[in-house]
Design an enzyme around this catalytic site. Structure first.
Site, PDB file in Angstrom:
ATOM      1  N   SER A 275       0.842  -1.197   0.000  1.00  0.00           N
ATOM      2  CA  SER A 275       0.000   0.000   0.000  1.00  0.00           C
ATOM      3  C   SER A 275       0.874   1.241   0.000  1.00  0.00           C
ATOM      4  O   SER A 275       1.969   1.230   0.555  1.00  0.00           O
ATOM      5  CB  SER A 275      -0.878  -0.006   1.258  1.00  0.00           C
TER       6      SER A 275
ATOM      7  N   TYR B 185      -1.460  -0.489  10.407  1.00  0.00           N
ATOM      8  CA  TYR B 185      -1.581  -0.914   9.014  1.00  0.00           C
ATOM      9  C   TYR B 185      -0.427  -0.464   8.132  1.00  0.00           C
ATOM     10  O   TYR B 185       0.167  -1.264   7.419  1.00  0.00           O
ATOM     11  CB  TYR B 185      -2.914  -0.406   8.447  1.00  0.00           C
TER      12      TYR B 185
ATOM     13  N   LYS C 186       2.354  -2.795   6.020  1.00  0.00           N
ATOM     14  CA  LYS C 186       2.631  -2.728   4.594  1.00  0.00           C
ATOM     15  C   LYS C 186       4.112  -2.429   4.345  1.00  0.00           C
ATOM     16  O   LYS C 186       4.697  -2.909   3.387  1.00  0.00           O
ATOM     17  CB  LYS C 186       1.724  -1.687   3.923  1.00  0.00           C
TER      18      LYS C 186
ATOM     19  N   THR D 185     -13.039  -0.294  -3.585  1.00  0.00           N
ATOM     20  CA  THR D 185     -13.313  -1.655  -3.118  1.00  0.00           C
ATOM     21  C   THR D 185     -14.172  -1.597  -1.855  1.00  0.00           C
ATOM     22  O   THR D 185     -14.190  -0.572  -1.164  1.00  0.00           O
ATOM     23  CB  THR D 185     -12.014  -2.402  -2.780  1.00  0.00           C
TER      24      THR D 185
END
Length: 155
Positions: free
Chosen positions: A40, A54, A58, A89
């Site tokens: 990401s 997060y 990544k 998404t």
């Protein structure tokens, strides 16, 4: 805290366990073998050694790809990380509803997000850099200029 542990389990431990488990098979298929990890752009905001949020997960994925590329450079396996860009998404909508709503219609389609993954899978390996980070069918920098996201192998 549960959310961070779940992210770490999926993004780091899952990536590590699956890849390590498949290495013997990948070595047998070395001519075509490659590992492509979807990272990401969030990793641009995080150094490797901070907490397990997060963006750091990544960043760890990209560091693992670099390490595997170094460790297995003589085995013929290609290791690549890539960033699909912001694609519309359900995951983006669920995890960042305000962001998703604000930029609705400006995201990439699923197909546009998947484009570089498919391209990496189909390119002759000699045209790619094992350990590289890719975005829009090109190798991209792993760290923004003047960023404090770099770390050493010991870290």
């Amino acid at each position: 805290m549960f959310c961070f542990e779940l992210n770490f389990s999926v993004n780091v431990l899952g990536t590590y366990i699956i890849t390590e488990s498949m290495l013997p098979l990948l070595e047998k298929a070395a001519l075509d073998a490659r590992v492509i990890t979807v990272s990401s752009g969030g990793m641009y905001t995080a150094p490797l050694t901070n907490d397990l949020q997060y963006a750091r997960n990544k960043r760890v994925q990209v560091a693992l790809i670099e390490k595997w590329a170094e460790m297995y450079k003589d085995k013929g396996i290609g290791f690549y990380a890539m960033y699909p860009g912001w694609a519309e998404t359900p995951g983006v909508a669920k995890s960042s509803p305000e962001f998703s709503e604000r930029f609705s219609g400006k995201f990439r389609t699923w197909g546009e997000g998947a484009d570089t993954i498919i391209w990496l899978a189909l390119q002759p390996k000699e045209k790619l850099v094992s350990g590289g980070f890719y975005f829009d069918r090109a190798e991209a920098p792993k760290h923004p200029p003047f960023a404090s996201t770099r770390s050493t192998n010991d870290e």
